[in-house]
Design a protein around this motif. Structure first.
Motif, PDB file in Angstrom:
ATOM      1  N   GLU A  20       0.868  -1.188  -0.029  1.00 17.63           N
ATOM      2  CA  GLU A  20       0.048  -0.247  -0.083  1.00 17.63           C
ATOM      3  C   GLU A  20       0.707   1.283  -0.140  1.00 17.63           C
ATOM      4  O   GLU A  20       0.466   2.343   0.199  1.00 17.63           O
ATOM      5  CB  GLU A  20      -0.791  -0.077   1.045  1.00 17.63           C
ATOM      6  CG  GLU A  20      -2.060  -1.153   1.074  1.00 17.63           C
ATOM      7  CD  GLU A  20      -3.053  -0.937   2.178  1.00 17.63           C
ATOM      8  OE1 GLU A  20      -3.317   0.398   2.865  1.00 17.63           O
ATOM      9  OE2 GLU A  20      -3.829  -1.855   2.469  1.00 17.63           O
ATOM     10  N   LYS A  23      -0.323   4.575  -1.798  1.00 13.70           N
ATOM     11  CA  LYS A  23      -1.178   5.482  -1.018  1.00 13.70           C
ATOM     12  C   LYS A  23      -0.284   6.389  -0.046  1.00 13.70           C
ATOM     13  O   LYS A  23      -0.664   7.701   0.163  1.00 13.70           O
ATOM     14  CB  LYS A  23      -2.068   4.475  -0.110  1.00 13.70           C
ATOM     15  CG  LYS A  23      -3.139   3.731  -0.867  1.00 13.70           C
ATOM     16  CD  LYS A  23      -4.007   3.084   0.113  1.00 13.70           C
ATOM     17  CE  LYS A  23      -4.863   2.234  -0.752  1.00 13.70           C
ATOM     18  NZ  LYS A  23      -5.992   1.487   0.201  1.00 13.70           N
ATOM     19  N   ASP A  26       1.237   9.017  -2.316  1.00  6.82           N
ATOM     20  CA  ASP A  26       0.154  10.113  -2.534  1.00  6.82           C
ATOM     21  C   ASP A  26      -0.065  11.024  -1.322  1.00  6.82           C
ATOM     22  O   ASP A  26      -0.065  12.167  -1.761  1.00  6.82           O
ATOM     23  CB  ASP A  26      -1.027   9.466  -3.051  1.00  6.82           C
ATOM     24  CG  ASP A  26      -1.986  10.493  -3.535  1.00  6.82           C
ATOM     25  OD1 ASP A  26      -1.806  11.314  -4.621  1.00  6.82           O
ATOM     26  OD2 ASP A  26      -3.455  10.572  -3.090  1.00  6.82           O
ATOM     27  N   LEU A  27      -0.101  10.360  -0.031  1.00  7.05           N
ATOM     28  CA  LEU A  27      -0.437  11.370   1.023  1.00  7.05           C
ATOM     29  C   LEU A  27       0.782  12.126   1.086  1.00  7.05           C
ATOM     30  O   LEU A  27       0.556  13.452   1.411  1.00  7.05           O
ATOM     31  CB  LEU A  27      -0.674  10.154   2.255  1.00  7.05           C
ATOM     32  CG  LEU A  27      -0.300  11.110   3.463  1.00  7.05           C
ATOM     33  CD1 LEU A  27      -1.544  12.010   3.964  1.00  7.05           C
ATOM     34  CD2 LEU A  27      -0.394   9.866   4.776  1.00  7.05           C
ATOM     35  N   ARG A  71       0.683   4.434  10.093  1.00  8.99           N
ATOM     36  CA  ARG A  71      -0.551   5.142   9.408  1.00  8.99           C
ATOM     37  C   ARG A  71      -1.375   5.639  10.757  1.00  8.99           C
ATOM     38  O   ARG A  71      -1.546   4.961  11.602  1.00  8.99           O
ATOM     39  CB  ARG A  71      -1.184   4.709   8.367  1.00  8.99           C
ATOM     40  CG  ARG A  71      -1.819   3.393   8.840  1.00  8.99           C
ATOM     41  CD  ARG A  71      -2.493   2.711   7.511  1.00  8.99           C
ATOM     42  NE  ARG A  71      -2.891   1.161   7.992  1.00  8.99           N
ATOM     43  CZ  ARG A  71      -3.344   0.393   7.083  1.00  8.99           C
ATOM     44  NH1 ARG A  71      -3.284   0.446   5.625  1.00  8.99           N
ATOM     45  NH2 ARG A  71      -4.066  -0.739   7.422  1.00  8.99           N
ATOM     46  N   LYS A  74      -6.617   3.353   8.320  1.00  7.60           N
ATOM     47  CA  LYS A  74      -6.652   2.762   6.816  1.00  7.60           C
ATOM     48  C   LYS A  74      -7.151   3.993   5.779  1.00  7.60           C
ATOM     49  O   LYS A  74      -6.908   3.854   4.687  1.00  7.60           O
ATOM     50  CB  LYS A  74      -7.748   1.633   6.701  1.00  7.60           C
ATOM     51  CG  LYS A  74      -7.098   0.326   7.159  1.00  7.60           C
ATOM     52  CD  LYS A  74      -8.195  -0.848   7.364  1.00  7.60           C
ATOM     53  CE  LYS A  74      -7.426  -2.103   8.001  1.00  7.60           C
ATOM     54  NZ  LYS A  74      -8.402  -3.038   8.049  1.00  7.60           N
ATOM     55  N   TYR A  76      -5.720   6.862   6.142  1.00  8.84           N
ATOM     56  CA  TYR A  76      -4.532   7.465   5.503  1.00  8.84           C
ATOM     57  C   TYR A  76      -4.636   9.200   5.963  1.00  8.84           C
ATOM     58  O   TYR A  76      -4.351   9.790   4.957  1.00  8.84           O
ATOM     59  CB  TYR A  76      -3.974   7.376   4.048  1.00  8.84           C
ATOM     60  CG  TYR A  76      -3.404   6.098   3.971  1.00  8.84           C
ATOM     61  CD1 TYR A  76      -2.167   5.881   4.323  1.00  8.84           C
ATOM     62  CD2 TYR A  76      -4.202   4.821   3.696  1.00  8.84           C
ATOM     63  CE1 TYR A  76      -1.843   4.426   4.265  1.00  8.84           C
ATOM     64  CE2 TYR A  76      -3.677   3.638   3.527  1.00  8.84           C
ATOM     65  CZ  TYR A  76      -2.640   3.128   3.799  1.00  8.84           C
ATOM     66  OH  TYR A  76      -1.849   1.932   3.896  1.00  8.84           O
ATOM     67  N   HIS A 142      -2.362  14.916   5.639  1.00  7.16           N
ATOM     68  CA  HIS A 142      -3.238  15.191   4.567  1.00  7.16           C
ATOM     69  C   HIS A 142      -3.670  16.619   4.820  1.00  7.16           C
ATOM     70  O   HIS A 142      -3.922  16.743   6.011  1.00  7.16           O
ATOM     71  CB  HIS A 142      -4.271  14.464   4.193  1.00  7.16           C
ATOM     72  CG  HIS A 142      -4.964  14.498   2.931  1.00  7.16           C
ATOM     73  ND1 HIS A 142      -5.714  15.835   2.714  1.00  7.16           N
ATOM     74  CD2 HIS A 142      -4.959  13.942   1.722  1.00  7.16           C
ATOM     75  CE1 HIS A 142      -6.214  15.697   1.506  1.00  7.16           C
ATOM     76  NE2 HIS A 142      -5.663  14.792   0.903  1.00  7.16           N
TER      77      HIS A 142
END
Length: 190
Positions: A20, A23, A26-27, A71, A74, A76, A142
């Motif tokens: 993963e 992800k 991207d975060l 993390r 899930k 994120y 984020h």
């Protein structure tokens, strides 16, 4: 399983499955997209977005050697790449891939301008940290979740584990606004 993953089993945070990591890239991209240092560092790249994303991809590839990614959940909201056995390690083939990518993205004169900066950072690593330690390589939340305590959730359990095991913790930040947050958790500026 790498050494940090073994230590991570003692920490009450979710770890990111290696499959993963897209992800997480991207975060991190979204978390650092407006960061002045990252913008400056990648401003001369042929494709700044691709260069930033690839930078995080390479950081995570190093993480597979002696790091672990935690993390918040899930969903994120945030993630942190910790090396619980010291500074990130690398492999020759990975270093060659990084160099190949840098040569495609940046002109030689731009790379030459950045080398003294990275050289000074590496000298500081060696001079400042001589004992076993936990190294926070990246922490990103984020933007839509800033100010909601997610960064604290990613720091507190690791720092408690470090205190219990008498380990020092080390990180770098080039962003002035982050200094107060890290000081709040007991970090000192060196």
């Amino acid at each position: 399983m790498n050494p940090s993953e073994l230590i991570a089993k003692e920490i009450s945070l979710e770890t990111v499955p290696w499959e993963e990591t897209g992800k997480v890239v991207d975060l991190f991209y979204r978390a650092f997209q407006q960061d002045p240092f990252f913008k400056y560092l990648h401003a001369t790249a042929r494709s700044p977005e691709q260069a930033i994303r690839q930078n995080f991809t390479f950081d995570i590839a190093r993480g597979k050697i002696n790091g672990v990614i935690f993390r918040t959940s899930k969903a994120y909201e945030g993630a942190a790449l910790w090396h619980l056995t010291g500074f990130p390690k690398s492999k020759f083939i990975l270093n060659m891939k990084i160099m190949q990518f840098k040569l495609k993205q940046f002109r030689i004169r731009d790379i030459r301008k950045l080398l003294p900066f990275f050289y000074e950072i590496e000298k500081a690593h060696v001079a400042l940290i001589r004992k076993p330690h936990y190294y926070l390589s990246l922490l990103g939340v984020h933007p839509s979740h800033h100010g909601q305590g997610w960064g604290s959730k990613l720091l507190r359990p690791i720092l408690e584990h470090a205190d219990k095991n008498r380990k020092m913790c080390y990180l770098e930040t080039e962003t002035e606004k982050n200094v107060d947050m890290y000081r709040h958790f007991g970090f000192e500026v060196l």
